[in-house]
Every structure is written in structure tokens, then in C-alpha cells.
Design a protein around this motif. Structure first.
Motif, mmCIF file in Angstrom:
data_model
loop_
_atom_site.group_PDB
_atom_site.id
_atom_site.type_symbol
_atom_site.label_atom_id
_atom_site.label_comp_id
_atom_site.label_asym_id
_atom_site.label_seq_id
_atom_site.Cartn_x
_atom_site.Cartn_y
_atom_site.Cartn_z
ATOM 1 N N SER A 154 7.261 6.503 -5.084
ATOM 2 C CA SER A 154 7.953 5.705 -4.338
ATOM 3 C C SER A 154 7.112 4.713 -3.380
ATOM 4 O O SER A 154 6.668 5.213 -2.882
ATOM 5 N N VAL A 155 7.163 3.507 -3.131
ATOM 6 C CA VAL A 155 6.224 2.835 -2.599
ATOM 7 C C VAL A 155 7.103 1.452 -2.888
ATOM 8 O O VAL A 155 6.937 0.323 -3.507
ATOM 9 N N GLN A 156 7.061 0.901 -0.434
ATOM 10 C CA GLN A 156 7.535 -0.711 -0.611
ATOM 11 C C GLN A 156 8.529 -0.831 -1.270
ATOM 12 O O GLN A 156 8.705 -1.778 -1.711
ATOM 13 N N GLY A 157 9.671 -0.253 -2.094
ATOM 14 C CA GLY A 157 10.593 -0.420 -2.707
ATOM 15 C C GLY A 157 10.724 0.000 -3.705
ATOM 16 O O GLY A 157 11.334 -0.748 -5.075
ATOM 17 N N GLU A 158 9.160 -0.053 -4.532
ATOM 18 C CA GLU A 158 8.986 -0.033 -6.517
ATOM 19 C C GLU A 158 8.901 1.417 -6.537
ATOM 20 O O GLU A 158 8.537 2.205 -5.367
ATOM 21 N N VAL A 159 9.488 1.922 -7.724
ATOM 22 C CA VAL A 159 8.922 3.625 -8.278
ATOM 23 C C VAL A 159 8.600 3.414 -9.436
ATOM 24 O O VAL A 159 9.348 2.238 -10.485
ATOM 25 N N SER A 160 7.497 4.147 -9.288
ATOM 26 C CA SER A 160 6.759 4.481 -11.001
ATOM 27 C C SER A 160 6.851 5.718 -12.002
ATOM 28 O O SER A 160 7.014 6.811 -10.622
ATOM 29 N N THR A 161 6.417 6.483 -12.577
ATOM 30 C CA THR A 161 5.674 7.553 -12.945
ATOM 31 C C THR A 161 4.697 8.143 -11.884
ATOM 32 O O THR A 161 3.744 8.055 -11.972
ATOM 33 N N ALA A 186 -12.083 -3.349 14.441
ATOM 34 C CA ALA A 186 -11.861 -2.014 13.527
ATOM 35 C C ALA A 186 -10.176 -2.594 13.235
ATOM 36 O O ALA A 186 -9.520 -3.084 13.974
ATOM 37 N N HIS A 187 -10.264 -2.268 11.547
ATOM 38 C CA HIS A 187 -8.877 -2.525 11.120
ATOM 39 C C HIS A 187 -8.054 -1.709 10.111
ATOM 40 O O HIS A 187 -9.201 -1.252 9.302
ATOM 41 N N ASP A 188 -7.111 -1.058 10.805
ATOM 42 C CA ASP A 188 -6.342 0.222 9.189
ATOM 43 C C ASP A 188 -4.878 -0.444 8.832
ATOM 44 O O ASP A 188 -4.208 -0.442 9.404
ATOM 45 N N GLU A 189 -5.103 -0.480 7.510
ATOM 46 C CA GLU A 189 -4.308 -0.514 6.797
ATOM 47 C C GLU A 189 -3.721 0.651 6.902
ATOM 48 O O GLU A 189 -4.253 1.765 5.541
ATOM 49 N N ILE A 190 -2.015 0.521 6.741
ATOM 50 C CA ILE A 190 -1.748 1.945 6.169
ATOM 51 C C ILE A 190 -0.287 1.763 6.234
ATOM 52 O O ILE A 190 0.515 0.666 5.538
ATOM 53 N N VAL A 191 -0.250 1.937 4.912
ATOM 54 C CA VAL A 191 0.549 2.223 2.972
ATOM 55 C C VAL A 191 1.263 3.838 3.003
ATOM 56 O O VAL A 191 1.249 4.852 3.156
ATOM 57 N N SER A 192 2.732 4.218 3.813
ATOM 58 C CA SER A 192 3.888 5.170 3.404
ATOM 59 C C SER A 192 4.039 5.269 1.558
ATOM 60 O O SER A 192 4.932 3.986 1.351
ATOM 61 N N PHE A 193 4.189 5.826 1.868
ATOM 62 C CA PHE A 193 4.629 6.753 -0.243
ATOM 63 C C PHE A 193 5.420 8.021 0.100
ATOM 64 O O PHE A 193 4.559 9.139 0.980
ATOM 65 N N SER A 194 6.160 8.567 -0.710
ATOM 66 C CA SER A 194 6.810 9.411 -0.741
ATOM 67 C C SER A 194 6.951 9.762 -2.909
ATOM 68 O O SER A 194 6.683 8.767 -3.392
ATOM 69 N N ASP A 207 -6.973 -7.461 -2.859
ATOM 70 C CA ASP A 207 -5.427 -7.108 -3.026
ATOM 71 C C ASP A 207 -5.842 -5.461 -2.907
ATOM 72 O O ASP A 207 -7.100 -5.268 -2.896
ATOM 73 N N VAL A 208 -4.940 -5.049 -2.865
ATOM 74 C CA VAL A 208 -4.512 -3.586 -2.835
ATOM 75 C C VAL A 208 -3.665 -2.817 -3.506
ATOM 76 O O VAL A 208 -2.860 -3.791 -2.975
ATOM 77 N N ARG A 209 -4.450 -1.941 -4.368
ATOM 78 C CA ARG A 209 -2.938 -1.505 -5.366
ATOM 79 C C ARG A 209 -2.782 -0.134 -4.603
ATOM 80 O O ARG A 209 -4.190 0.701 -5.182
ATOM 81 N N LEU A 210 -1.025 0.263 -4.830
ATOM 82 C CA LEU A 210 -1.284 1.577 -5.301
ATOM 83 C C LEU A 210 -0.448 2.551 -7.304
ATOM 84 O O LEU A 210 0.484 1.802 -7.086
ATOM 85 N N ASN A 211 -1.798 3.070 -7.316
ATOM 86 C CA ASN A 211 -0.658 3.141 -8.752
ATOM 87 C C ASN A 211 0.038 1.776 -9.657
ATOM 88 O O ASN A 211 0.943 2.457 -10.220
ATOM 89 N N GLY A 212 -1.215 0.716 -9.437
ATOM 90 C CA GLY A 212 -0.242 -0.522 -10.243
ATOM 91 C C GLY A 212 0.347 -1.183 -9.155
ATOM 92 O O GLY A 212 0.737 -2.781 -9.798
ATOM 93 N N HIS A 213 0.803 -0.481 -7.883
ATOM 94 C CA HIS A 213 1.904 -1.257 -7.199
ATOM 95 C C HIS A 213 0.882 -2.307 -5.720
ATOM 96 O O HIS A 213 0.721 -1.435 -5.326
ATOM 97 N N VAL A 214 0.889 -3.549 -5.832
ATOM 98 C CA VAL A 214 0.818 -4.329 -4.860
ATOM 99 C C VAL A 214 0.873 -3.797 -3.322
ATOM 100 O O VAL A 214 2.341 -4.505 -3.374
ATOM 101 N N VAL A 215 0.079 -3.275 -2.841
ATOM 102 C CA VAL A 215 1.056 -2.842 -1.508
ATOM 103 C C VAL A 215 0.136 -3.477 -0.041
ATOM 104 O O VAL A 215 0.243 -3.354 0.595
#
Length: 281
Positions: free
Chosen positions: A163-170, A148-156, A125-133
């Protein structure tokens, strides 16, 4: 003289602004705020992105250049090194990326399976600040070997919130990307970068060679789309039925059975006279 210099400077400024507007804003390389060639040396790719040497070298995990002996499909020849080197670890590991400005961002992670030749050998798995993305990433299952394979994760990031994939954290100014140890082998990454913008701004990889259809199949499938739905299904079934695996099964009726009939005819010819003689007695 000063007036002429001022006018020239103003014209150059206007031309620069116009050029920036025509190009749609900053270049891709200017949008990238952080980039690392995991397990490898510094590299500048075809888009001008400056990938730094891996900061985890000698600190966390192990670097590998095993993929240097293989050509990497879907990648330009000049950038294959980004997929040929990697960092892996026997436990969860990751990178800390400082982000100081609010806005929309994209995390791009580059992968290629250069060791295992089947699926379910490396899954993580891959986590982004605790969120499994990214859940249960199996590189070979996605694209196959040495591809070659690219995994792309958008966040704001806005008002101190991630905010990433519908989840929000500090958000405290640091983005932590973690590659999580799973049940199958060790997590890894070949290269990664963070850029301002959405996933639509990320340059795509070259088409996957395994997904290209033969011309004959494409023509027959197009003909099926012109008719009813049932007709299309029938054509697709016919195409698949032509694909055979292994040697053709021999026709049991094509064998020569004359050698089997000869003993039977001889026995029948002997039996009839013998029976006639017995009846005369």
C-alpha cells in the motif's frame, strides 16, 4: 555462585529492556534494512546507517563524482559524499530491495543538483513497484544548486499487499524502485535507503538557507499580524516595494536647462528691435 550469576544476568537484562524502552525502541541504524550510496563507495553516516557500495556499478547506467568539487548545503560535512556522487542512466533504471517482514516502511531518496544551474533541465518520475510516487521531480526547482534534498515515500506491507499513496498492489517480497526517463535529460539518484517506520522517523535535513527571512522583514511581518488582515498585506507590499532591480531612473526635472534657454532669449532680443524698425518705415 550460580545463583549470583543468574541474578546478575537478570538485572542486566532488565536494564537493557529499560534502556530500549527509554530510547523509544531500536536506533535509526537498526531500523534501516537496506542502504546504497549510488555511484559511490561504502559510507557510514552520522546516524550510523551503513550505505553499501553501489551494486549497479559496471552493470547499469553511469556513476559520477562531479559533485565532489562542490560543498553541499543542508548536509553535514561528514555526509556530503552521499550527495556528491550519483548514478544516472539514459533510460529508466532502478534497484531491487528484498523485504521479508510486514509493517510500515519509508523509502528515503537523496538528491543534489550539482550540474545544471536552472530548472527544467532534469525532470523525471520515481516508481515504486509500478506506482508513480514522485511526479516531475526537478531538483533545482525544489532547492536550487548544490543543495541536499530528500524525497521520502512511506508505504506498508501487509498480507501480501503493498500500500502506497492510496494505491494497493500484490507484493512478492521484492520492492523495485525505478527512476523513470522523462523529457528533460536523464533520471538519477545520489543515495537511498529503506527503513522501518514512518516519515516522522526520518531525520530531517538542515534548514534551507534560502528560506531564512531577514530579521527586519520578520519584525515588520509580525507587526502586521497584530493588526487587521488589510494592514498586514499593506506592510508586505511596502517591504517588497523597497526591493529595486537595476540602476535608479534619473529624475527628468533635476537636469539643468539653462543652456537650452539662452539661444531663445537671444533670438527674442533681436526680433523685437527689428520689428520696431520695420514699423517706423
Amino acid at each position: 555462585m550460580q545463583l549470583v550469576v543468574g541474578l546478575v544476568a537478570a538485572v542486566l537484562s532488565l536494564l537493557a529492556e529499560q534502556s530500549c524502552a527509554d530510547s523509544g525502541g531500536p536506533s535509526l541504524a537498526d531500523r534501516v534494512i537496506w542502504a546504497v550510496n549510488a555511484g559511490g563507495e561504502a559510507h557510514v553516516d552520522v546516524h550510523g546507517i551503513h550505505f553499501k557500495k553501489d551494486p549497479l556499478e559496471g552493470k547499469v547506467g553511469k556513476s559520477s563524482d562531479y559533485g565532489l568539487r562542490l560543498p553541499i548545503l543542508r548536509s553535514s560535512p561528514d555526509d556530503q559524499v552521499l550527495y556528491q556522487t550519483e548514478r544516472y542512466n539514459e533510460d529508466t533504471f532502478g534497484y531491487d530491495i528484498p523485504i521479508r517482514e510486514e509493517g510500515d516502511y519509508s523509502l528515503v531518496m537523496k538528491y543534489a543538483e550539482v550540474y545544471f544551474a536552472q530548472s527544467q533541465q532534469k525532470v523525471f518520475d520515481v516508481r515504486l513497484n509500478g506506482h508513480v510516487v514522485v511526479k516531475d521531480l526537478d531538483i533545482f526547482e525544489r532547492v536550487g544548486h548544490s543543495t541536499a534534498h530528500d524525497e521520502i515515500v512511506s508505504f506498508s506491507i501487509r498480507r501480501g499487499k503493498l500500500s502506497v499513496q492510496g494505491e494497493v498492489s500484490t507484493f512478492n517480497g521484492k520492492l523495485t524502485v525505478e527512476f523513470v526517463k522523462g523529457y528533460y535529460d536523464n533520471p538519477k539518484v545520489c543515495a537511498l535507503y529503506v527503513m522501518k517506520g514512518t516519515s516522522e522517523d526520518v531525520p530531517p535535513l538542515q534548514p534551507h538557507p534560502g528560506l531564512e527571512k531577514p530579521e527586519e522583514d520578520e519584525e515588520e511581518e509580525e507587526e502586521g499580524e497584530a493588526g487587521e488582515e488589510g494592514g498586514k498585506k499593506k506592510i508586505l507590499v511596502d517591504i517588497k516595494s523597497r526591493v529595486q532591480s537595476g540602476p535608479r531612473t534619473p529624475n527628468p526635472y533635476a537636469a539643468d536647462n539653462s543652456s537650452l534657454m539662452f539661444p531663445i532669449l537671444v533670438a527674442f532680443g533681436v526680433f523685437i528691435p527689428t520689428l520696431f524698425c520695420l514699423c517706423r518705415l
